[in-house]
Design an enzyme around this catalytic site. Sequence first.
Site, short mmCIF file in Angstrom:
data_model
loop_
_atom_site.label_atom_id
_atom_site.label_comp_id
_atom_site.label_asym_id
_atom_site.label_seq_id
_atom_site.Cartn_x
_atom_site.Cartn_y
_atom_site.Cartn_z
N SER A 131 -16.01 2.28 -25.32
CA SER A 131 -15.77 1.10 -24.48
C SER A 131 -17.06 0.75 -23.78
O SER A 131 -17.72 1.63 -23.22
CB SER A 131 -14.71 1.40 -23.42
N HIS A 150 -14.88 8.42 -17.88
CA HIS A 150 -15.50 8.79 -19.14
C HIS A 150 -14.51 9.64 -19.92
O HIS A 150 -13.96 10.60 -19.40
CB HIS A 150 -16.77 9.60 -18.89
N SER A 177 -19.66 -1.50 -21.18
CA SER A 177 -19.67 -2.11 -19.87
C SER A 177 -20.07 -3.57 -19.99
O SER A 177 -20.64 -3.98 -21.00
CB SER A 177 -20.64 -1.37 -18.96
N ASP A 227 0.81 -1.22 0.00
CA ASP A 227 0.00 0.00 0.00
C ASP A 227 0.84 1.26 0.00
O ASP A 227 0.44 2.30 -0.53
CB ASP A 227 -0.94 0.03 1.21
N ILE A 270 1.36 2.28 -3.50
CA ILE A 270 0.19 2.43 -4.37
C ILE A 270 -0.49 3.75 -4.03
O ILE A 270 -0.76 4.02 -2.87
CB ILE A 270 -0.83 1.29 -4.18
N GLU A 318 -6.92 0.80 0.96
CA GLU A 318 -6.48 2.12 1.42
C GLU A 318 -6.64 3.09 0.28
O GLU A 318 -5.89 3.03 -0.69
CB GLU A 318 -5.00 2.05 1.82
N ASP A 338 -6.13 6.68 -1.17
CA ASP A 338 -5.29 7.83 -0.83
C ASP A 338 -5.94 9.14 -1.20
O ASP A 338 -5.94 10.08 -0.44
CB ASP A 338 -3.94 7.70 -1.55
N CYS A 381 -13.88 5.44 -23.15
CA CYS A 381 -14.25 5.53 -24.56
C CYS A 381 -13.13 6.26 -25.29
O CYS A 381 -12.58 7.22 -24.75
CB CYS A 381 -15.53 6.35 -24.73
#
Lengths: 561, 380
Positions: free
Chosen positions: B232, B164, B234, B79, B82, B118, B120, B206
């Site tokens: 793209s 998006h 779903s 973590d 990241i 976690e 951030d 997309c």
Amino acid sequence: MGLLSDPVRRRALARLVLRLNAPLWALPVAWLERTMRSVGLEVYTQSFSRKLPFPDETHERYMVSGTNVYGILRAPRAASTESLVLTVPCGSDSTNSQAVGLLLALAAHFRGQIYWAKDIIFLVTEHDLLGTEAWLEAYHDVNVTGMQSSPLQGRAGAIQAAVALELSSDVVTSLDVAVEGLNGQLPNLDLLNLFQTFCQKGGLLCTLQGKLQPQDWTSLDGPLQGLQTLLLMVLRQASGRPHGSHGLFLRYRVEALTLRGINSFRQYKYDLVAVGKALEGMFRKLNHLLERLHQSFFLYLLPGLSRFVSIGLYMPAVGFLLLVLGLKALELWMQLHEAGMGLEEPGGAPGPSVPLPPSQGVGLASLVAPLLISQAMGLALYVLPVLGQHVATQHFPVAEAEAVVLTLLAIYAAGLALPHNTHRVVSTQAPDRGWMALKLVALIYLALQLGCIALTNFSLGFLLATSMVPAAALAKPHGPRTLYAALLVLTSPAAMLLGSLFLWRELQEAPLSLAEGWQLFLAALAQGVLEHHTYGALLFPLLSLGLYPCWLLFWNVLFWK
Amino acid sequence: MAVTDSLSRAASTLAAVLLLSFGSVAASHIEDQAEQFFRSGHTNNWAVLVCTSRFWFNYRHVANTLSVYRSVKRLGIPDSHIVLMLADDMACNPRNPKPATVFSHKNMELNVYGDDVEVDYRSYEVTVENFLRVLTGRIPPSTPRSKRLLSDDRSNILIYMTGHGGNGFLKFQDSEEITNIELADAFEQMWQKRRYNELLFIIDTCQGASMYERFYSPNIMALASSQVGEDSLSHQPDPAIGVHLMDRYTFYVLEFLEEINPASQTNMNDLFQVCPKSLCVSTPGHRTDLFQRDPKNVLITDFFGSVRKVEITTETIKLQQDSEIMESSYKEDQMDEELMEPLKYAEQLPVAQIIHQNSYLHKIWDKIRIIFFALFNYKI
């Protein structure tokens, strides 16, 4: 006209009711409170009362007092900042008890879910729209219609959307949706699309204006049916009546619809579970929203549930109609200018003789009188019927509602007799200039009024424009006077109202005979005046204070001597 | 006796020779292995995972990001390495019928929220400005350590973005956008400040391929879920939750990653094959021209995992000191020391420099200051 039209009968009934000390039909407030509380809602009541300006013959009420009952389902994990409303208006003529049952069942079901992010208010109102208006005014803490309503004890945040439900029986063959609201306001088109989606998903039969959706758009039938639906919507929007509880919500910018369950002679019937599923889906979708509905259109016309005409397509039509008035006014201005120049020359040659100001002064003076008189007639038309109803009932054997309507018609017809009198007030030197100037002013006045009306209520503006613009443009003292007079009378606001009533019933495939039509016309007049006083509908003041004086000016022009 | 002695001596020398030869072969083998040990050039891994959209019906973007987070954590990145940015809270959203969960598969098969997520940057902190500050390191001193990207020139960074997007931009929070040019410039800043060794950029929006068109810094490999002009899509809605749970591209990437373990040797070419058009409906794209190694030599775990390279050896390995490098670096250190003067705060301001350089301005500046303070006092 109704139970209360005969004054003798009315007095007898009032005495009977006073003796019984009970209204004819009342909302079972205590039972509703108990049931809603057992379902788990926070229950509150609100009382309201109102004395109508004159007895309402259609709903048979005069001094109205009632109680609204509403229960709030609080969102379990959200702050109570927004809410949705499911309302069932109850009244003595339509008890709507099936809808109350569905409302309670939905409340019980919703109470068991944890995914609500907005509070849901389940509202049962007494006296139909009067109760709804009282509740809305108390909720938003305003007083626009003179209703006396007690303040609300419980509140739930800004209302995002509302659905009004009217069911007549426990099985429905189709669901009819009403979108037109008070003064022609419309909800956001997304709400209608939401309803349409759930109709399709649930396989429900949904109608708009009581008509099925046209399937075949390739041949002539589809577009023709679409046109009928469109005309019905235009007529309903123009009338400015709230066609259901939802119409009153729209004034506070709450998107709202009314769903009516219709039980007709079809084979396939849906029970209330199907209707309940559609409502649950709608509420769950509305729950997902984070913003007010704003992505879709607010101004549109509907030829069908899945088709719409946007304002960019239909507004130019009214623009062109008003352009006719503008061009006619321009023509008159040019003619007046030439006539003015023509008068100057013979006057200027023999020395310092008649300068322009006196002739213009005479023109202005000859204008002010007709303007004032027609505006005064309009004011009389607006104020006198309601004010003078008691005087009328004392002198004539009529009920108050009849008195109001008959006074309206009398003043309207009296306006027709005016032109023969105004000419004795003022004498003009140049008669042609007189009527031209008056017609110029009247054209500009009409154009301004119709423009403003078309912006706020397109259907009303369009109907009035199509009827009044040709007659107004043509009106002049020379030429076939009877023909023009007939045209002007036929296109006057009252005649338009009568005509549109006939058209409306014709489109609904329930045509009226002349006598029925006349009765309906009288009832519509009474309702118009009443709705102006109780809900703030603007059709009556617009027609009486704005368009009728304008029309009288054209009548003056026509009969100019 | 002499024969046995000589035989034994011969045997021992032979053995010694053999051992030496084996030893040398083994030593060179070890050295080869040692070479291979540092083949990829990175010593630590970082991941920056960004979900840019809020509102309940963008549940799938949060689920996308959390599933990549889950894979990256499982494969070893801790973590502390990241930076997870989620623009909205789906697990505790009042609309969530299963509170404290975010599912990626319908029928609630996989909860990617878990117990030890976690986040951030959360909610309204996910802005274009904060994202660019994280990447370039221009962060105010008060920023906590968990919100910083403390990478160096030996870090491999995975950047995953979803939300998006359109042709050349990605929408943040429904109110602002980041363009592909800004992103490319941010990566160039990172390169010039040597903030990465290699960078893998994955975007699931997309028209995602438009976002990597403008990169111009070396050592960047990019993947996108759709080409310019394509949307793209779903993957699947869940009727109980009521929203779409994942996007197709990331769904299949997650399935692919679930089969990777820290020891697997799968390379990037396999990742390029994930989600063909038949499954994804859009055409995923990738860009490798800026990358110096061949993708087939790049392991998935080079970016998605933090593989600690440990080799047990009993041999001693002589690492050659490259004297030239050592001397030049020593000289550089000395030069820096000579040049360093203790700087006073005021002198660092360019205004002060200009004034001290130019005595005429110095007098004017004094006069201006006097007048300003006089006026200021007068006003009061």
